[in-house]
Design a protein around this motif. Structure first.
Motif, short mmCIF file in Angstrom:
data_model
loop_
_atom_site.label_atom_id
_atom_site.label_comp_id
_atom_site.label_asym_id
_atom_site.label_seq_id
_atom_site.Cartn_x
_atom_site.Cartn_y
_atom_site.Cartn_z
N GLY A 147 -20.77 20.43 -6.30
CA GLY A 147 -21.28 21.45 -5.89
C GLY A 147 -21.42 22.68 -6.82
O GLY A 147 -21.92 22.41 -8.16
N ALA A 148 -21.20 23.72 -6.46
CA ALA A 148 -21.13 25.09 -7.34
C ALA A 148 -20.05 24.95 -8.70
O ALA A 148 -20.10 25.33 -9.61
CB ALA A 148 -20.64 26.25 -6.72
N ASP A 149 -19.05 23.86 -8.36
CA ASP A 149 -17.91 23.59 -9.72
C ASP A 149 -18.47 22.54 -10.37
O ASP A 149 -17.69 22.19 -11.35
CB ASP A 149 -16.88 23.26 -8.55
N ALA A 150 -19.59 22.05 -10.29
CA ALA A 150 -19.94 20.51 -10.94
C ALA A 150 -20.48 21.18 -12.34
O ALA A 150 -20.82 22.39 -12.49
CB ALA A 150 -21.24 20.09 -10.59
N ILE A 151 -19.91 20.51 -13.49
CA ILE A 151 -20.26 20.60 -14.76
C ILE A 151 -20.99 19.43 -15.29
O ILE A 151 -20.47 18.37 -14.97
CB ILE A 151 -18.95 20.93 -15.68
N PHE A 152 -22.29 19.69 -15.52
CA PHE A 152 -23.24 18.86 -16.11
C PHE A 152 -23.06 18.59 -17.51
O PHE A 152 -23.44 19.66 -18.41
CB PHE A 152 -24.54 19.01 -15.59
N THR A 153 -22.54 17.79 -18.31
CA THR A 153 -22.29 17.78 -19.66
C THR A 153 -23.27 16.53 -20.27
O THR A 153 -23.47 15.42 -19.75
CB THR A 153 -20.99 17.07 -19.79
N THR A 154 -23.97 17.16 -21.45
CA THR A 154 -24.83 16.34 -22.06
C THR A 154 -24.70 16.38 -23.50
O THR A 154 -24.27 17.39 -23.82
CB THR A 154 -26.64 16.68 -21.65
N LYS A 155 -25.11 15.19 -24.28
CA LYS A 155 -24.59 15.28 -25.62
C LYS A 155 -26.00 14.81 -26.16
O LYS A 155 -26.67 13.66 -25.85
CB LYS A 155 -23.58 14.28 -26.02
N HIS A 156 -26.53 15.49 -27.22
CA HIS A 156 -27.68 15.26 -27.83
C HIS A 156 -27.39 15.21 -29.25
O HIS A 156 -26.76 15.46 -29.97
CB HIS A 156 -28.66 16.38 -27.47
N GLU A 157 -28.40 14.37 -30.00
CA GLU A 157 -28.68 14.04 -31.47
C GLU A 157 -29.86 14.36 -31.99
O GLU A 157 -30.80 13.99 -31.33
CB GLU A 157 -27.96 12.51 -31.65
N TRP A 158 -29.77 14.66 -33.34
CA TRP A 158 -31.20 14.91 -33.99
C TRP A 158 -30.73 14.23 -35.47
O TRP A 158 -29.64 14.51 -36.01
CB TRP A 158 -31.43 16.46 -34.36
N ARG A 159 -31.55 13.17 -35.86
CA ARG A 159 -31.11 12.26 -36.72
C ARG A 159 -32.14 12.18 -37.94
O ARG A 159 -33.54 12.29 -37.56
CB ARG A 159 -30.95 10.89 -36.45
N ASN A 160 -31.62 12.53 -39.21
CA ASN A 160 -32.41 12.20 -40.18
C ASN A 160 -32.85 10.58 -40.55
O ASN A 160 -31.95 9.80 -40.11
CB ASN A 160 -32.05 13.00 -41.60
N THR A 161 -33.78 10.49 -41.30
CA THR A 161 -33.96 8.84 -41.63
C THR A 161 -32.93 8.27 -42.50
O THR A 161 -32.70 7.23 -42.50
CB THR A 161 -35.23 9.02 -42.43
N ASP A 162 -32.02 9.05 -43.14
CA ASP A 162 -31.03 8.81 -44.02
C ASP A 162 -29.83 8.50 -43.20
O ASP A 162 -28.78 8.02 -43.69
CB ASP A 162 -30.76 9.62 -45.14
N GLY A 163 -29.59 8.51 -41.77
CA GLY A 163 -28.63 8.39 -41.03
C GLY A 163 -27.73 9.80 -40.74
O GLY A 163 -27.07 9.65 -39.93
N SER A 164 -27.91 10.70 -41.26
CA SER A 164 -27.38 11.90 -41.09
C SER A 164 -27.92 12.39 -39.84
O SER A 164 -28.98 12.15 -39.53
CB SER A 164 -27.40 13.05 -42.23
N LYS A 165 -27.03 13.38 -39.34
CA LYS A 165 -27.41 13.99 -37.73
C LYS A 165 -26.68 15.22 -37.54
O LYS A 165 -25.72 15.43 -38.04
CB LYS A 165 -27.21 12.98 -36.82
N ILE A 166 -27.45 16.00 -36.66
CA ILE A 166 -26.77 17.03 -35.90
C ILE A 166 -26.58 16.61 -34.53
O ILE A 166 -27.29 16.02 -34.02
CB ILE A 166 -27.80 18.12 -35.94
N ALA A 167 -25.37 16.56 -33.94
CA ALA A 167 -24.92 16.34 -32.52
C ALA A 167 -24.43 17.46 -31.78
O ALA A 167 -23.80 18.70 -32.52
CB ALA A 167 -23.79 15.25 -32.86
#
Length: 127
Positions: free
Chosen positions: A91-111
């Motif tokens: 309900g109102a106490d729910a915490i919806f957690t998502t993890k996202h990534e943005w990746r460069n072609t060399d494998g480096s990324k921002i998470a």
């Protein structure tokens, strides 16, 4: 929006999750034929991450600030890829957690990790 998704190797195990906007209303796991196994619990899954097509820079990373919305982050970095999601609470106490990534072609990324679509953590990772 409600999603029914098969989990694990058993064809009987399904997860059911309903959300409205940023808030998840409920999540339920059940094994058909036996009954509810664990009741209402957190649901999570992971996906693979692919290069964004945009070259990510240290400047992009530094523009990300706590409490930014996912929409604001995407305006800076592009769409990226959601790599996992989970929900805790009800309900109102729910915490919806998502993890996202943005990746460069060399494998480096921002998470980035979001609670209810609000940025709570960011990481700059080299390959």
């Amino acid at each position: 929006m409600c999603v029914i998704k098969q989990q694990g190797s058993s064809s009987d195990w399904l997860s059911f999750m309903c959300s409205h906007g940023a808030a998840t209303i409920f999540a339920l796991g059940t094994t058909f034929g036996i009954g509810v196994t664990q009741g209402v619990r957190a649901v999570s899954f992971s996906l693979m991450s692919y290069p964004t097509g945009k070259v990510l820079t240290l400047s992009d990373y530094e523009r990300l600030k706590p409490k930014m919305t996912l929409t604001d982050v995407r305006a800076i970095l592009g769409n990226g890829m959601e790599v996992s999601q989970s929900v805790t609470g009800l309900g109102a106490d729910a915490i919806f957690t998502t993890k996202h990534e943005w990746r460069n072609t060399d494998g480096s990324k921002i998470a980035a990790t979001f609670h209810n679509n609000i940025l709570i953590k960011k990481d700059l990772l080299s390959r």
